[in-house]
Scaffold this motif. Structure first.
Motif, PDB file in Angstrom:
ATOM      1  N   PRO A  67      24.832  20.538  -3.696  1.00  0.00           N
ATOM      2  CA  PRO A  67      25.521  19.696  -4.691  1.00  0.00           C
ATOM      3  C   PRO A  67      26.336  19.622  -3.328  1.00  0.00           C
ATOM      4  N   GLU A  68      27.180  19.072  -4.144  1.00  0.00           N
ATOM      5  CA  GLU A  68      28.628  18.862  -3.422  1.00  0.00           C
ATOM      6  C   GLU A  68      29.201  19.396  -2.476  1.00  0.00           C
ATOM      7  N   SER A  69      29.029  20.917  -2.795  1.00  0.00           N
ATOM      8  CA  SER A  69      30.048  21.973  -2.150  1.00  0.00           C
ATOM      9  C   SER A  69      29.047  22.071  -1.254  1.00  0.00           C
ATOM     10  N   LYS A  70      27.950  21.832  -1.796  1.00  0.00           N
ATOM     11  CA  LYS A  70      27.051  22.496  -0.147  1.00  0.00           C
ATOM     12  C   LYS A  70      26.551  24.043  -1.134  1.00  0.00           C
ATOM     13  N   LEU A  71      27.902  24.748  -1.842  1.00  0.00           N
ATOM     14  CA  LEU A  71      26.997  26.049  -1.381  1.00  0.00           C
ATOM     15  C   LEU A  71      26.653  25.976  -2.884  1.00  0.00           C
ATOM     16  N   GLY A  72      25.536  26.889  -3.212  1.00  0.00           N
ATOM     17  CA  GLY A  72      24.122  26.821  -4.351  1.00  0.00           C
ATOM     18  C   GLY A  72      23.153  26.346  -3.802  1.00  0.00           C
ATOM     19  N   THR A  73      23.353  25.249  -3.233  1.00  0.00           N
ATOM     20  CA  THR A  73      21.629  24.709  -2.044  1.00  0.00           C
ATOM     21  C   THR A  73      21.272  25.493  -2.709  1.00  0.00           C
ATOM     22  N   ILE A  74      19.602  24.668  -3.172  1.00  0.00           N
ATOM     23  CA  ILE A  74      18.474  25.569  -3.147  1.00  0.00           C
ATOM     24  C   ILE A  74      16.975  24.540  -2.951  1.00  0.00           C
ATOM     25  N   ALA A  75      16.234  25.979  -3.050  1.00  0.00           N
ATOM     26  CA  ALA A  75      14.932  25.488  -2.094  1.00  0.00           C
ATOM     27  C   ALA A  75      14.043  25.804  -3.108  1.00  0.00           C
TER      28      ALA A  75
ATOM     29  N   LYS B 178      22.630  15.534  -3.752  1.00  0.00           N
ATOM     30  CA  LYS B 178      21.367  15.115  -3.007  1.00  0.00           C
ATOM     31  C   LYS B 178      20.146  16.017  -3.338  1.00  0.00           C
ATOM     32  N   TYR B 179      18.709  15.241  -3.594  1.00  0.00           N
ATOM     33  CA  TYR B 179      18.206  15.628  -4.183  1.00  0.00           C
ATOM     34  C   TYR B 179      16.806  15.206  -3.958  1.00  0.00           C
ATOM     35  N   ALA B 180      16.099  16.449  -3.260  1.00  0.00           N
ATOM     36  CA  ALA B 180      14.412  15.735  -2.913  1.00  0.00           C
ATOM     37  C   ALA B 180      13.315  16.172  -4.128  1.00  0.00           C
ATOM     38  N   MET B 181      12.497  15.450  -4.551  1.00  0.00           N
ATOM     39  CA  MET B 181      11.666  16.714  -5.243  1.00  0.00           C
ATOM     40  C   MET B 181      10.403  15.706  -5.358  1.00  0.00           C
ATOM     41  N   GLY B 182       8.810  16.986  -4.431  1.00  0.00           N
ATOM     42  CA  GLY B 182       7.773  15.903  -4.101  1.00  0.00           C
ATOM     43  C   GLY B 182       7.123  17.140  -3.122  1.00  0.00           C
ATOM     44  N   VAL B 183       6.161  16.124  -3.099  1.00  0.00           N
ATOM     45  CA  VAL B 183       4.625  17.445  -2.301  1.00  0.00           C
ATOM     46  C   VAL B 183       5.094  17.086  -0.999  1.00  0.00           C
ATOM     47  N   SER B 184       5.464  18.649  -0.389  1.00  0.00           N
ATOM     48  CA  SER B 184       5.879  17.902   0.936  1.00  0.00           C
ATOM     49  C   SER B 184       4.494  18.023   2.014  1.00  0.00           C
TER      50      SER B 184
ATOM     51  N   ASP C  67      24.600  34.144   1.535  1.00  0.00           N
ATOM     52  CA  ASP C  67      23.473  34.328   1.407  1.00  0.00           C
ATOM     53  C   ASP C  67      22.998  32.490   2.359  1.00  0.00           C
ATOM     54  N   PHE C  68      22.148  32.885   3.280  1.00  0.00           N
ATOM     55  CA  PHE C  68      21.731  32.077   4.580  1.00  0.00           C
ATOM     56  C   PHE C  68      20.317  31.884   4.370  1.00  0.00           C
ATOM     57  N   SER C  69      20.150  31.847   3.785  1.00  0.00           N
ATOM     58  CA  SER C  69      18.320  31.768   3.504  1.00  0.00           C
ATOM     59  C   SER C  69      17.670  30.504   2.857  1.00  0.00           C
ATOM     60  N   VAL C  70      17.883  30.035   2.440  1.00  0.00           N
ATOM     61  CA  VAL C  70      18.230  27.839   2.056  1.00  0.00           C
ATOM     62  C   VAL C  70      16.701  27.650   2.967  1.00  0.00           C
ATOM     63  N   ALA C  71      15.666  27.483   2.672  1.00  0.00           N
ATOM     64  CA  ALA C  71      14.641  27.178   3.434  1.00  0.00           C
ATOM     65  C   ALA C  71      13.719  25.437   2.706  1.00  0.00           C
ATOM     66  N   ASN C  72      13.721  24.095   3.978  1.00  0.00           N
ATOM     67  CA  ASN C  72      13.515  23.822   2.893  1.00  0.00           C
ATOM     68  C   ASN C  72      11.930  23.364   3.452  1.00  0.00           C
ATOM     69  N   TYR C  73      10.941  23.772   2.838  1.00  0.00           N
ATOM     70  CA  TYR C  73       9.482  23.767   3.775  1.00  0.00           C
ATOM     71  C   TYR C  73       8.942  22.368   3.412  1.00  0.00           C
ATOM     72  N   GLU C  74       8.200  22.423   4.201  1.00  0.00           N
ATOM     73  CA  GLU C  74       7.865  20.452   4.315  1.00  0.00           C
ATOM     74  C   GLU C  74       6.565  20.781   5.067  1.00  0.00           C
ATOM     75  N   GLY C  75       6.477  22.015   6.424  1.00  0.00           N
ATOM     76  CA  GLY C  75       4.973  21.359   7.013  1.00  0.00           C
ATOM     77  C   GLY C  75       3.948  22.946   6.483  1.00  0.00           C
ATOM     78  N   MET C  76       2.971  22.586   6.153  1.00  0.00           N
ATOM     79  CA  MET C  76       1.753  24.315   5.802  1.00  0.00           C
ATOM     80  C   MET C  76       0.689  23.776   6.157  1.00  0.00           C
ATOM     81  N   CYS C  77       0.233  24.604   7.134  1.00  0.00           N
ATOM     82  CA  CYS C  77      -1.366  24.541   7.695  1.00  0.00           C
ATOM     83  C   CYS C  77      -2.519  26.057   7.478  1.00  0.00           C
ATOM     84  N   LEU C  78      -3.475  26.028   7.272  1.00  0.00           N
ATOM     85  CA  LEU C  78      -4.050  27.098   7.414  1.00  0.00           C
ATOM     86  C   LEU C  78      -3.922  27.399   8.796  1.00  0.00           C
TER      87      LEU C  78
END
Length: 330
Positions: free
Chosen positions: A233-241, A207-213, A284-295
């Motif tokens: 990746p298929e194993s989930k281990l090695g997921t990266i953001a 699974k893959y996502a690339m864009g302006v969030s 390492d369980f730090s993976v974070a898919n940041y989708e929201g941002m504001c001042l």
């Protein structure tokens, strides 16, 4: 712990940036698919979720910071909404002139106004027809408003159909997006080309996502742009953001003319403000898919706090967390 990103060029660009560590508050923030955030003042924020089965509306968060802009506490103060569903809410922007919020939905690619009880007012941004090309995946995502400039800004997550290829690790393309502004009367003003970096991932994940969030409009006219690349990746281990915040300075002379070929138009110059990566590994369980941002608020030393929220897919498999993060820009 904070990372000082260092000194950048002056002349209207950020001069110094401090990137604080991400923090989760599982005892006071419920599991969610948090995809957009906006600052209401004091410690109050409105946050949307991108679950199409979730009722339309927004959560109210209380987020507290220390004197240097690091997170100290966060809690959910309830939900304001209506009985509608299926919008796939991705972005939210506080509109002080009417004391309302505007919410972008990826399922219908509309930007609707809600009052502070989460009820629709019936008003919407008047989107140019080209955004009708946005699909339910990679559609209208990022949304922001700035009271000082009287401008809304939005863009799609990825390249619109007909504007070129959507970036992935195989084609190595660079997404070319339409960055669109609107005035207080909700009418379109000017449109610009924003070009993302090429993918950093060089393999084909499951699974893959690339864009302006997310976007965040600053008082001086600069726009912060969050580029996010997420690979599983298929194993989930090695997921990266991989996350990068860039800044651009739209000027009227650089706006696209109606009907212009986006492939031939010059993109806005951009400057890197900050970048970081998170991952999922055995320890390492730090993976974070940041989708929201504001001042957020401004600090006593003049620093502008930027608040980010990650989408944990409702704390998927008991592994992902609802991370929050702050960056301070001087």
């Amino acid at each position: 712990m904070a990372l000082c990103w260092g000194c950048l060029a002056v002349g209207g660009w950020a001069q110094r940036v401090v990137v604080h560590e991400q923090v989760a508050f599982p005892d006071s923030i419920p599991a969610g698919g948090y995809s957009g955030i906006t600052y209401l003042g004091d410690n109050r924020y409105a946050v949307v979720t991108d679950n199409t089965q979730h009722a339309d509306g927004f959560y109210l968060f209380d987020i507290q910071l220390d004197s240097v802009g690091a997170l100290t506490q966060a809690s959910c103060r309830g939900f304001k909404g209506n009985g509608d569903k299926g919008h796939d809410n991705e972005g939210i922007a506080w509109f002080p002139p009417k004391r309302t919020v505007f919410v972008s939905g990826e399922a219908d690619n509309q930007v609707r106004e809600l009052n502070l009880e989460g009820k629709p007012t019936g008003r919407r941004l008047n989107l140019p027809k080209v955004f009708a090309k946005a699909g339910k995946a990679y559609g209208i995502e990022a949304l922001t408003y700035n009271e000082a400039t009287h401008r809304f800004w939005l863009t799609s997550e990825s390249t619109l159909t007909g504007d070129g290829p959507k970036a992935d690790p195989v084609n190595g393309a660079k997404n070319r997006l339409r960055l669109q502004s609107f005035n207080d009367q909700l009418q379109p003003v000017a449109q610009y080309v924003y070009e993302m970096d090429a993918p950093d991932i060089d393999y084909q994940p499951t699974k893959y996502a690339m864009g302006v969030s997310a976007l965040a409009a600053m008082d001086d006219g600069r726009i912060l742009v969050l580029e996010r690349e997420f690979a599983i990746p298929e194993s989930k281990l090695g997921t990266i953001a991989n996350c990068k915040i860039y800044e651009v300075k739209p000027a009227q002379e650089g706006a696209l003319r109606p009907g212009a070929d986006i492939a031939k138009a010059a993109p806005l110059p951009k400057r890197l403000v900050a970048e970081w990566s998170t991952a999922l590994g055995l320890l390492d369980f730090s993976v974070a898919n940041y989708e929201g941002m504001c001042l957020g608020p401004k600090l006593n030393d003049g620093g502008q706090v930027v608040v980010l929220v990650a989408d944990s897919q409702y704390q998927y498999a008991g592994i992902l967390a609802d991370w929050l993060k702050t960056v301070v820009i001087y």
